[in-house]
Write an enzyme that holds these catalytic residues in place. Sequence first.
Site, PDB file in Angstrom:
ATOM      1  N   HIS A   1       0.851  -1.189   0.000  1.00 31.08           N
ATOM      2  CA  HIS A   1       0.000   0.000   0.000  1.00 31.08           C
ATOM      3  C   HIS A   1       0.882   1.233   0.000  1.00 31.08           C
ATOM      4  CE1 HIS A   1      -3.167   2.814   1.104  1.00 31.08           C
ATOM      5  NE2 HIS A   1      -3.992   1.883   0.692  1.00 31.08           N
TER       6      HIS A   1
ATOM      7  N   ASP B   1      -7.876  -5.626   0.070  1.00 33.74           N
ATOM      8  CA  ASP B   1      -8.356  -6.466  -1.024  1.00 33.74           C
ATOM      9  C   ASP B   1      -7.918  -7.916  -0.923  1.00 33.74           C
ATOM     10  OD1 ASP B   1      -9.805  -4.568  -2.479  1.00 33.74           O
ATOM     11  OD2 ASP B   1      -7.940  -3.664  -3.167  1.00 33.74           O
TER      12      ASP B   1
HETATM   13  N1  CMC Z   1       4.056  -7.374  -4.843  1.00 36.86           N
HETATM   14  C1  CMC Z   1       5.400  -7.381  -4.990  1.00 36.86           C
HETATM   15  N2  CMC Z   1       6.194  -6.319  -4.807  1.00 36.86           N
HETATM   16  C2  CMC Z   1       5.582  -5.168  -4.461  1.00 36.86           C
HETATM   17  C3  CMC Z   1       4.198  -5.080  -4.285  1.00 36.86           C
HETATM   18  C4  CMC Z   1       3.421  -6.235  -4.483  1.00 36.86           C
HETATM   19  N3  CMC Z   1       2.100  -6.213  -4.328  1.00 36.86           N
HETATM   20  N4  CMC Z   1       3.866  -3.811  -3.946  1.00 36.86           N
HETATM   21  C5  CMC Z   1       5.025  -3.136  -3.911  1.00 36.86           C
HETATM   22  N5  CMC Z   1       6.058  -3.952  -4.227  1.00 36.86           N
HETATM   23  C6  CMC Z   1       7.493  -3.616  -4.248  1.00 36.86           C
HETATM   24  C7  CMC Z   1       7.822  -2.762  -5.455  1.00 36.86           C
HETATM   25  O1  CMC Z   1       8.188  -3.563  -6.568  1.00 36.86           O
HETATM   26  C8  CMC Z   1       8.988  -1.959  -4.910  1.00 36.86           C
HETATM   27  O2  CMC Z   1      10.134  -2.783  -4.900  1.00 36.86           O
HETATM   28  P1  CMC Z   1      11.604  -2.153  -5.181  1.00 36.86           P
HETATM   29  O3  CMC Z   1      11.879  -1.248  -4.020  1.00 36.86           O
HETATM   30  O4  CMC Z   1      12.486  -3.349  -5.248  1.00 36.86           O
HETATM   31  O5  CMC Z   1      11.503  -1.433  -6.497  1.00 36.86           O
HETATM   32  C9  CMC Z   1       8.610  -1.709  -3.456  1.00 36.86           C
HETATM   33  O6  CMC Z   1       7.745  -2.807  -3.111  1.00 36.86           O
HETATM   34  C10 CMC Z   1       7.874  -0.401  -3.210  1.00 36.86           C
HETATM   35  O7  CMC Z   1       6.727  -0.381  -4.049  1.00 36.86           O
HETATM   36  P2  CMC Z   1       6.166   0.900  -4.771  1.00 36.86           P
HETATM   37  O8  CMC Z   1       5.820   0.516  -6.174  1.00 36.86           O
HETATM   38  O9  CMC Z   1       7.028   2.087  -4.554  1.00 36.86           O
HETATM   39  O10 CMC Z   1       4.854   1.114  -3.961  1.00 36.86           O
HETATM   40  P3  CMC Z   1       3.674   2.091  -4.330  1.00 36.86           P
HETATM   41  O11 CMC Z   1       3.352   2.842  -3.108  1.00 36.86           O
HETATM   42  O12 CMC Z   1       3.972   2.912  -5.549  1.00 36.86           O
HETATM   43  O13 CMC Z   1       2.483   1.087  -4.715  1.00 36.86           O
HETATM   44  C11 CMC Z   1       0.588  -0.261  -4.607  1.00 36.86           C
HETATM   45  C12 CMC Z   1       1.445   0.767  -3.876  1.00 36.86           C
HETATM   46  C13 CMC Z   1      -0.674  -0.543  -3.802  1.00 36.86           C
HETATM   47  C14 CMC Z   1       0.144   0.312  -5.971  1.00 36.86           C
HETATM   48  C15 CMC Z   1       1.395  -1.556  -4.814  1.00 36.86           C
HETATM   49  O14 CMC Z   1       1.790  -2.073  -3.569  1.00 36.86           O
HETATM   50  C16 CMC Z   1       0.604  -2.613  -5.588  1.00 36.86           C
HETATM   51  O15 CMC Z   1       0.503  -2.510  -6.822  1.00 36.86           O
HETATM   52  N6  CMC Z   1       0.040  -3.629  -4.880  1.00 36.86           N
HETATM   53  C17 CMC Z   1      -0.723  -4.660  -5.544  1.00 36.86           C
HETATM   54  C18 CMC Z   1      -2.079  -4.152  -5.952  1.00 36.86           C
HETATM   55  C19 CMC Z   1      -3.000  -3.984  -4.765  1.00 36.86           C
HETATM   56  O16 CMC Z   1      -3.171  -4.879  -3.956  1.00 36.86           O
HETATM   57  N7  CMC Z   1      -3.680  -2.807  -4.716  1.00 36.86           N
HETATM   58  C20 CMC Z   1      -4.676  -2.512  -3.705  1.00 36.86           C
HETATM   59  C21 CMC Z   1      -4.251  -1.402  -2.801  1.00 36.86           C
HETATM   60  S1  CMC Z   1      -5.316  -1.216  -1.381  1.00 36.86           S
HETATM   61  C22 CMC Z   1      -6.886  -0.860  -1.995  1.00 36.86           C
HETATM   62  C23 CMC Z   1      -6.976   0.339  -2.884  1.00 36.86           C
HETATM   63  O17 CMC Z   1      -6.217   1.312  -2.742  1.00 36.86           O
HETATM   64  O18 CMC Z   1      -7.820   0.340  -3.759  1.00 36.86           O
END
Ligand code: CMC
Length: 435
Positions: A311, A369
């Site tokens: 998140h 989720d």
């Molecule tokens: N699986 C694997 N790796 C992950 C995931 C994941 N679900 N989420 C983040 N990471 C890794 C990402 O690759 C990065 O790694 P590195 O530092 O090696 O590059 C690190 O964790 C930080 O991630 P980020 O991309 O900077 O995180 P963000 O804040 O931009 O993204 C997020 C947040 C929710 C979009 C992302 O965690 C994600 O896509 N999760 C899966 C989709 C999901 O479950 N979404 C629902 C969110 S809650 C309900 C809602 O908001 O609607």
Amino acid sequence: MPADSKTNETVSITDNTTGKKVDFPLLTGTEGPKVIDIRTLYSGLGFFTYDPGYTSTGSTESKITYIDGDAGILRHRGYSIEELAEKSDYMETCYLLLHGELPTAAQKEDFESTITRHTMVHDQMNNFFRGFRRDAHPMAVMCGVVGAMAAFYHDSTDITDPHQRLVASHRLIAKMPTIAAMTYKYSIGQPFMYPRNDLDYAENFLYMMFAVPCEAYKVNPVLSKAMDRIFILHADHEQNASTSTVRLAGSTGANPFACIAAGIASLWGPAHGGANEAVLAMLGKIGTKDNIPAFIQKVKDKEEMLMGFGHRVYKNYDPRAKIMARTCHEVLSELNIKDEPLLDMAIEMEQIALNDKYFVDRKLYPNVDFYSGIILKAMGIPVSMFTVLFAVARTVGWIAQWSELIADPAQKIGRPRQLYTGAAPRNYAPLHLRK
Ligand code: CMC
């Protein structure tokens, strides 16, 4: 900007090239980190800020929802999500989000009656549905039909009139379950079911989804209670992507139905509300518990994402996920589902991920989720409707945030700037001279 947000502290930024220094006020809210008021940055120093994804940007002042992502705290109007999920109900939470206080008994009765009496949709909307293919994704239909509400309810599109704004809020909250259920019924070729005024919000939604005109349908109270709780857990979440979309659309003066349709479109993506659907797709793809370690390895190799994990704000357990996991067990036990392979896989994946360095180092925890899809599936909700349910529940958050924006005399059109990295000025080449 309220005067009580101001502190005597400032943060200075010096342009090392010119030596010019400007002080920026530090603001403080009720809770949360202090905020640098950089509104005079461009006029003072000629700089923009650069923050793609808005990881450090406060886009607005708000009194509705507070999140402390490091501590795993979520509060609406000061009340914790745990307490609301346990003691409140969705209608009361809607009132709280919209009006700022829990309702008195009389206010609650009046609000519920108002919402109940707005649940039917304009009869001509039935025809509007018939223009869609029956195999359309329900979120595509939702974007279209909710946007079209502006064409049906002209008497609540004048955003300068507080009464019309309130009526639009009531209409949106009341009609979303009806439209959502119609979307489902249309997709399976069954007749639309009219809402029933003797049922509460969650019961009515289940009734419109699953009843048919030719036989009686009794709503299971455990399932309607679980649905009500799922609605509470999704009701609002501060300035997330879809809410920010609603606010940005609202800042232009667009009508509330257009703004909520924009929010629905934004919610659809798998990184946001589409994640509950993506979790089930992921679990289906993994197939059995034996395949989990190989899948986790692929996630660590960046070939896959662990959907339902991570998140932007929570760097701790999403408090909603804990309540959702508990609700999941209650629903499965009520339905007498003793062996649910999807749940077993989800629990095992959660344990593996919570103990794996990759996830620990990145502070990746289950989000709301991760378990919601399993509950919804057990309740008989088709996977393609999962995100629609999220949209139904989030409508109150969107409209409360939109109302706050419109009522704020300091609000301006949202208009970010950019770091331009395209071509430098050049002369136009006539067609015959281009290579
Ligand atoms: N699986 C694997 N790796 C992950 C995931 C994941 N679900 N989420 C983040 N990471 C890794 C990402 O690759 C990065 O790694 P590195 O530092 O090696 O590059 C690190 O964790 C930080 O991630 P980020 O991309 O900077 O995180 P963000 O804040 O931009 O993204 C997020 C947040 C929710 C979009 C992302 O965690 C994600 O896509 N999760 C899966 C989709 C999901 O479950 N979404 C629902 C969110 S809650 C309900 C809602 O908001 O609607």
